[in-house]
Motif scaffolding. Structure first.
Motif, mmCIF file in Angstrom:
data_model
loop_
_atom_site.group_PDB
_atom_site.id
_atom_site.type_symbol
_atom_site.label_atom_id
_atom_site.label_comp_id
_atom_site.label_asym_id
_atom_site.label_seq_id
_atom_site.Cartn_x
_atom_site.Cartn_y
_atom_site.Cartn_z
ATOM 1 N N ASP A 68 -20.577 40.371 -12.517
ATOM 2 C CA ASP A 68 -20.730 39.793 -13.851
ATOM 3 C C ASP A 68 -19.957 40.618 -14.881
ATOM 4 O O ASP A 68 -19.675 41.799 -14.671
ATOM 5 C CB ASP A 68 -22.202 39.747 -14.245
ATOM 6 N N PHE A 69 -19.615 40.000 -15.988
ATOM 7 C CA PHE A 69 -18.876 40.688 -17.052
ATOM 8 C C PHE A 69 -19.237 40.028 -18.374
ATOM 9 O O PHE A 69 -19.771 38.919 -18.416
ATOM 10 C CB PHE A 69 -17.363 40.623 -16.803
ATOM 11 N N GLY A 70 -18.923 40.708 -19.456
ATOM 12 C CA GLY A 70 -19.244 40.171 -20.770
ATOM 13 C C GLY A 70 -20.706 40.376 -21.119
ATOM 14 O O GLY A 70 -21.456 41.082 -20.441
ATOM 15 N N ASP A 71 -21.134 39.715 -22.196
ATOM 16 C CA ASP A 71 -22.465 39.938 -22.764
ATOM 17 C C ASP A 71 -23.436 38.803 -22.489
ATOM 18 O O ASP A 71 -24.501 38.730 -23.119
ATOM 19 C CB ASP A 71 -22.346 40.145 -24.276
ATOM 20 N N ALA A 72 -23.103 37.920 -21.565
ATOM 21 C CA ALA A 72 -24.029 36.871 -21.123
ATOM 22 C C ALA A 72 -24.130 36.925 -19.603
ATOM 23 O O ALA A 72 -23.113 37.036 -18.914
ATOM 24 C CB ALA A 72 -23.549 35.497 -21.571
ATOM 25 N N ARG A 73 -25.328 36.850 -19.085
ATOM 26 C CA ARG A 73 -25.530 36.855 -17.632
ATOM 27 C C ARG A 73 -25.194 35.485 -17.067
ATOM 28 O O ARG A 73 -25.608 34.454 -17.608
ATOM 29 C CB ARG A 73 -26.985 37.209 -17.320
ATOM 30 N N PHE A 74 -24.425 35.449 -15.985
ATOM 31 C CA PHE A 74 -24.116 34.175 -15.350
ATOM 32 C C PHE A 74 -25.332 33.722 -14.546
ATOM 33 O O PHE A 74 -25.804 34.414 -13.643
ATOM 34 C CB PHE A 74 -22.867 34.292 -14.481
ATOM 35 N N HIS A 75 -25.816 32.549 -14.878
ATOM 36 C CA HIS A 75 -27.119 32.077 -14.434
ATOM 37 C C HIS A 75 -26.988 31.184 -13.204
ATOM 38 O O HIS A 75 -26.050 30.382 -13.090
ATOM 39 C CB HIS A 75 -27.764 31.283 -15.572
ATOM 40 N N ASP A 76 -27.917 31.329 -12.272
ATOM 41 C CA ASP A 76 -27.982 30.396 -11.149
ATOM 42 C C ASP A 76 -28.177 28.978 -11.685
ATOM 43 O O ASP A 76 -28.912 28.772 -12.660
ATOM 44 C CB ASP A 76 -29.157 30.736 -10.224
ATOM 45 N N PRO A 77 -27.534 27.989 -11.061
ATOM 46 C CA PRO A 77 -27.660 26.620 -11.573
ATOM 47 C C PRO A 77 -29.082 26.088 -11.420
ATOM 48 O O PRO A 77 -29.734 26.294 -10.392
ATOM 49 C CB PRO A 77 -26.672 25.830 -10.701
ATOM 50 N N GLU A 78 -29.539 25.440 -12.473
ATOM 51 C CA GLU A 78 -30.815 24.751 -12.444
ATOM 52 C C GLU A 78 -30.647 23.437 -13.190
ATOM 53 O O GLU A 78 -29.587 23.162 -13.769
ATOM 54 C CB GLU A 78 -31.921 25.601 -13.070
ATOM 55 N N GLU A 79 -31.658 22.612 -13.173
ATOM 56 C CA GLU A 79 -31.561 21.305 -13.814
ATOM 57 C C GLU A 79 -31.237 21.459 -15.296
ATOM 58 O O GLU A 79 -32.004 22.054 -16.063
ATOM 59 C CB GLU A 79 -32.878 20.533 -13.648
ATOM 60 N N GLY A 80 -30.056 20.957 -15.695
ATOM 61 C CA GLY A 80 -29.674 20.941 -17.102
ATOM 62 C C GLY A 80 -29.094 22.224 -17.656
ATOM 63 O O GLY A 80 -28.732 22.277 -18.832
ATOM 64 N N PHE A 81 -28.972 23.274 -16.834
ATOM 65 C CA PHE A 81 -28.434 24.534 -17.340
ATOM 66 C C PHE A 81 -27.926 25.397 -16.180
ATOM 67 O O PHE A 81 -28.575 25.456 -15.129
ATOM 68 C CB PHE A 81 -29.509 25.317 -18.101
ATOM 69 N N PRO A 82 -26.826 26.115 -16.351
ATOM 70 C CA PRO A 82 -25.915 26.089 -17.512
ATOM 71 C C PRO A 82 -24.837 25.009 -17.406
ATOM 72 O O PRO A 82 -23.955 24.951 -18.235
ATOM 73 C CB PRO A 82 -25.279 27.482 -17.469
ATOM 74 N N PHE A 83 -24.956 24.173 -16.327
ATOM 75 C CA PHE A 83 -23.937 23.149 -16.084
ATOM 76 C C PHE A 83 -24.559 21.764 -16.220
ATOM 77 O O PHE A 83 -25.636 21.500 -15.680
ATOM 78 C CB PHE A 83 -23.354 23.270 -14.675
ATOM 79 N N THR A 84 -23.846 20.883 -16.922
ATOM 80 C CA THR A 84 -24.174 19.466 -16.909
ATOM 81 C C THR A 84 -22.869 18.694 -16.818
ATOM 82 O O THR A 84 -21.804 19.182 -17.243
ATOM 83 C CB THR A 84 -24.936 19.028 -18.171
ATOM 84 N N VAL A 85 -22.920 17.503 -16.230
ATOM 85 C CA VAL A 85 -21.745 16.636 -16.183
ATOM 86 C C VAL A 85 -22.130 15.283 -16.759
ATOM 87 O O VAL A 85 -23.226 14.772 -16.522
ATOM 88 C CB VAL A 85 -21.199 16.478 -14.748
ATOM 89 N N ASN A 86 -21.197 14.729 -17.535
ATOM 90 C CA ASN A 86 -21.419 13.433 -18.160
ATOM 91 C C ASN A 86 -20.065 12.788 -18.401
ATOM 92 O O ASN A 86 -19.184 13.391 -19.025
ATOM 93 C CB ASN A 86 -22.171 13.590 -19.483
ATOM 94 N N ALA A 87 -19.900 11.578 -17.857
ATOM 95 C CA ALA A 87 -18.669 10.802 -18.053
ATOM 96 C C ALA A 87 -17.431 11.601 -17.655
ATOM 97 O O ALA A 87 -16.403 11.544 -18.322
ATOM 98 C CB ALA A 87 -18.561 10.328 -19.503
ATOM 99 N N GLY A 88 -17.532 12.354 -16.555
ATOM 100 C CA GLY A 88 -16.385 13.085 -16.049
ATOM 101 C C GLY A 88 -16.066 14.375 -16.784
ATOM 102 O O GLY A 88 -14.974 14.922 -16.602
ATOM 103 N N ILE A 89 -16.985 14.862 -17.575
ATOM 104 C CA ILE A 89 -16.787 16.113 -18.316
ATOM 105 C C ILE A 89 -17.853 17.115 -17.885
ATOM 106 O O ILE A 89 -19.053 16.817 -17.921
ATOM 107 C CB ILE A 89 -16.871 15.909 -19.838
ATOM 108 N N LEU A 90 -17.411 18.303 -17.472
ATOM 109 C CA LEU A 90 -18.325 19.411 -17.204
ATOM 110 C C LEU A 90 -18.600 20.154 -18.507
ATOM 111 O O LEU A 90 -17.667 20.513 -19.224
ATOM 112 C CB LEU A 90 -17.703 20.380 -16.194
#
Length: 274
Positions: A68-90
């Motif tokens: 990891d790097f930077g000031d935010a922890r990279f989070h394991d994927p869960e429902e609605g966070f940190p990744f969502t897809v809608n109409a072909g957009i991540l």
């Protein structure tokens, strides 16, 4: 810039890459994708991701070496966070929780065993709309698959929200061993302030055995002689980090990086460069 404290150490050269019409003395070559064939297509109609490649997912949510790097922890994927897809957009979201900890997302196309997508030479491209605001640090970058003796890194775009009128590109060879000499160089592209957050743009790099060239909206912005360490397969990563080394107290909560696609190409045999 994943193995240093900040991008401030880069030696950077400024050019104007958006709004060049009528500016004499600035030549920009256009990349023609008719000369290529597609080898990897991610259009984000859905997202196949797991924390570490469980069930052989297409993407993992961490760097394969768990760095990891930077000031935010990279989070394991869960429902609605940190990744969502809608109409072909991540949408990758960075959010500050009630505990005061920032969390965000990263995607890498290989897992810790080296399984997944990687490619030697070719053109790697993404289309993204960047988040506005101080402290955001989105990036699209590549890592060489073999890290046993050194790490080869190509930063197609790194954007620092504190400077909305520019973004940086760079490359690095991080060598192992005490006293090892690293190779690093970079380039700063100046644009109209805010345009990268107001509109989608494409960011790409073509790696050939002799030369590697960076592109903004498929027009060249910088190139360098391909080092021998880059004669190996690379895999793509995309993330929304925070920092690095600059305050995040004014970072919008939440912040969003929007990714339309990630595509990879190889030159057709008749147009391949030596």
């Amino acid at each position: 810039m994943r193995f240093t404290e900040s991008a401030k150490a880069l030696s950077l050269t400024c050019i104007f890459a958006i709004g060049l019409a009528g500016r004499p003395g600035i030549a920009q070559d256009q990349i023609h994708l008719d000369d290529f064939e597609v080898t990897f297509t991610e259009d984000f109609d859905q997202l196949d991701v797991s924390a570490w490649g469980e069930n052989r997912s297409r993407w993992i949510a961490h760097t394969p070496w768990n760095g990891d790097f930077g000031d935010a922890r990279f989070h394991d994927p869960e429902e609605g966070f940190p990744f969502t897809v809608n109409a072909g957009i991540l949408r990758i979201e960075a959010r500050k929780g009630a505990d005061g900890q920032w969390r965000s997302g990263l995607l890498a196309s290989t897992n810790p065993k080296g399984e997944g997508f990687s490619q030697q030479f070719g053109y790697f491209e993404t289309r993204m709309k960047l988040p506005p605001g101080k402290g955001v640090w989105p990036a699209f970058w590549l890592i060489g698959i073999d890290r046993s003796k050194f790490t080869a890194e190509i930063d197609v775009i790194e954007y620092y929200g504190r400077a909305p009128g520019e973004f940086s590109s760079g490359y690095h060879v991080w060598r192992q061993g005490e006293g090892a000499q690293h190779t690093t160089d970079g380039h700063l592209t100046t644009v109209e302030a805010g345009v990268l957050s107001n509109e989608y743009h494409t960011y790409g790099v073509e790696i050939t055995p002799g030369r590697s060239t960076f592109y903004l909206d498929r027009k060249s912005i910088w190139s360098f002689e391909t080092p021998p360490e880059f004669h190996m397969p690379f895999f793509p990563l995309v993330n929304l980090a925070l920092g690095p080394g600059w305050p995040i107290d004014e970072t919008p909560n939440p912040s969003y990086l929007l990714v339309d696609y990630i595509h990879v190409y190889k030159r057709k045999a008749q147009s391949a460069e030596n």
